[in-house]
Design a protein around this motif. Sequence first.
Motif, PDB file in Angstrom:
ATOM      1  N   GLU A  50       0.841  -1.197   0.000  1.00 20.31           N
ATOM      2  CA  GLU A  50       0.000   0.000   0.000  1.00 20.31           C
ATOM      3  C   GLU A  50       0.878   1.249   0.000  1.00 20.31           C
ATOM      4  O   GLU A  50       0.591   2.220  -0.693  1.00 20.31           O
ATOM      5  N   GLN A  51       1.977   1.210   0.735  1.00 18.24           N
ATOM      6  CA  GLN A  51       2.885   2.350   0.790  1.00 18.24           C
ATOM      7  C   GLN A  51       3.501   2.626  -0.581  1.00 18.24           C
ATOM      8  O   GLN A  51       3.571   3.781  -1.009  1.00 18.24           O
ATOM      9  N   ALA A  52       3.926   1.579  -1.288  1.00 22.69           N
ATOM     10  CA  ALA A  52       4.516   1.768  -2.619  1.00 22.69           C
ATOM     11  C   ALA A  52       3.497   2.362  -3.583  1.00 22.69           C
ATOM     12  O   ALA A  52       3.819   3.255  -4.375  1.00 22.69           O
ATOM     13  N   LEU A  53       2.262   1.894  -3.499  1.00 29.46           N
ATOM     14  CA  LEU A  53       1.211   2.414  -4.374  1.00 29.46           C
ATOM     15  C   LEU A  53       0.920   3.879  -4.059  1.00 29.46           C
ATOM     16  O   LEU A  53       0.802   4.707  -4.965  1.00 29.46           O
ATOM     17  N   MET A  54       0.822   4.223  -2.782  1.00 35.23           N
ATOM     18  CA  MET A  54       0.558   5.608  -2.398  1.00 35.23           C
ATOM     19  C   MET A  54       1.706   6.523  -2.832  1.00 35.23           C
ATOM     20  O   MET A  54       1.471   7.634  -3.309  1.00 35.23           O
ATOM     21  N   GLU A  55       2.950   6.063  -2.694  1.00 41.29           N
ATOM     22  CA  GLU A  55       4.090   6.879  -3.121  1.00 41.29           C
ATOM     23  C   GLU A  55       4.073   7.080  -4.630  1.00 41.29           C
ATOM     24  O   GLU A  55       4.372   8.179  -5.115  1.00 41.29           O
ATOM     25  N   TYR A  56       3.728   6.036  -5.371  1.00 41.64           N
ATOM     26  CA  TYR A  56       3.617   6.167  -6.825  1.00 41.64           C
ATOM     27  C   TYR A  56       2.549   7.200  -7.181  1.00 41.64           C
ATOM     28  O   TYR A  56       2.774   8.073  -8.023  1.00 41.64           O
ATOM     29  N   LEU A  57       1.392   7.104  -6.537  1.00 42.05           N
ATOM     30  CA  LEU A  57       0.311   8.048  -6.825  1.00 42.05           C
ATOM     31  C   LEU A  57       0.686   9.471  -6.436  1.00 42.05           C
ATOM     32  O   LEU A  57       0.338  10.421  -7.147  1.00 42.05           O
TER      33      LEU A  57
END
Length: 79
Positions: A50-57
């Motif tokens: 979830e952290q990687a996805l949020m950072e990408y977004l």
Amino acid sequence: MLNNYKMVHCYTVPQVAILLQVKKTYVYDLINSKQLPAIRLSERRYRISEQALMEYLKEKSEWVENTNNVIHAPYEGVK
């Protein structure tokens, strides 16, 4: 032993595709180009934290400015 580990919520490639409203192949392209970090479980299985996805977004869009934003992926029927 497990007390030393923090549980991390992870998404599958199909779940991320649904969240981003893109095809699974696009998500694989993001992973392969190292734009979206993922954990490789096997030759064909990845998990995206979830952290990687949020950072990408956060990097790619202006609308995710508050870390309290929550993204929910459907779990049933997505493989």
